[in-house]
Design a protein around this motif. Sequence first.
Motif, short mmCIF file in Angstrom:
data_model
loop_
_atom_site.label_atom_id
_atom_site.label_comp_id
_atom_site.label_asym_id
_atom_site.label_seq_id
_atom_site.Cartn_x
_atom_site.Cartn_y
_atom_site.Cartn_z
N VAL A 26 -1.38 1.67 -0.86
CA VAL A 26 -2.65 1.22 -0.28
C VAL A 26 -3.02 -0.16 -0.85
O VAL A 26 -3.49 -1.03 -0.11
CB VAL A 26 -3.77 2.24 -0.57
CG1 VAL A 26 -5.11 1.73 -0.06
CG2 VAL A 26 -3.44 3.58 0.08
N ASP A 27 -2.78 -0.35 -2.15
CA ASP A 27 -3.14 -1.63 -2.76
C ASP A 27 -2.32 -2.77 -2.17
O ASP A 27 -2.84 -3.86 -1.92
CB ASP A 27 -2.94 -1.55 -4.28
CG ASP A 27 -3.89 -2.47 -5.03
OD1 ASP A 27 -4.99 -2.77 -4.49
OD2 ASP A 27 -3.55 -2.89 -6.13
N ALA A 28 -1.02 -2.52 -1.96
CA ALA A 28 -0.17 -3.56 -1.39
C ALA A 28 -0.59 -3.90 0.03
O ALA A 28 -0.66 -5.08 0.41
CB ALA A 28 1.29 -3.10 -1.41
N ILE A 29 -0.90 -2.88 0.82
CA ILE A 29 -1.34 -3.12 2.19
C ILE A 29 -2.66 -3.89 2.19
O ILE A 29 -2.84 -4.86 2.93
CB ILE A 29 -1.49 -1.78 2.95
CG1 ILE A 29 -0.10 -1.15 3.16
CG2 ILE A 29 -2.18 -1.98 4.29
CD1 ILE A 29 -0.14 0.29 3.64
N GLY A 30 -3.58 -3.47 1.30
CA GLY A 30 -4.85 -4.18 1.19
C GLY A 30 -4.65 -5.63 0.75
O GLY A 30 -5.27 -6.54 1.29
#
Lengths: 41, 182
Positions: free
Chosen positions: B37-41
């Motif tokens: 999720v952090d990478a996508i964000g």
Amino acid sequence: MITGATVGGAAYVRIGAPAIWVPIALAGVLAAGSTLMPQPD
Amino acid sequence: MSEPASAACGSASGGGFVEVARGLALATTLAALAGMVDAIGDLHLRGLFVSFMSGNSTQLATALGQGDVAGAATIAELIALFVLGAAAGQMVADFAGRWHMTWVPIGVVLFLAIAAVLATVAEPMAVAMGALNASMHRAGNIPVSLTFVTGVLVRFGQGLGNFLIRRATEWNWLAQAAPGSE
């Protein structure tokens, strides 16, 4: 975390914003799987 | 980086090898979820994070230093929502009791789904990542953290240092290297 970020980054580069559904599916599997495991008291 | 006061919400209650191994595997999966999720964000927001609040704190200070009030406000909003998510996750975990490992991820799914439906907006993602931390706090007697790596590396380094000067003779500090352990 690094592995997840790598997968998430690669998914976003390939399919864009819909990549968010990948972690959603994973969280759903975790929630469903946790009902099958013995829960701590 | 400190262990939350409510360690009762922790995962495996005992210290058995199977329980610890299962807890660490679960923590690893949850940490992978947070990383995803952090990478996508990060890619979607072009340099901001929905889980990595240390990075956001630095970005906030940089924005303030450059006089970028609008940018600083955006980052401050993400940090505040992450904190709110952590509080909400803790409350859900407390209400759910022994089923916190089920209900907290369900909440995470809901907030991430809201983000997905709204074209990957950051706000629900930050709430979800804050809440995710309430999924588990311990694997056996090993504290785990799901959304930050710095504490893991510090504890691993300290354990290695203690081992090298023979202050610690056991190898359990190696468990700190497990992804998700704190």
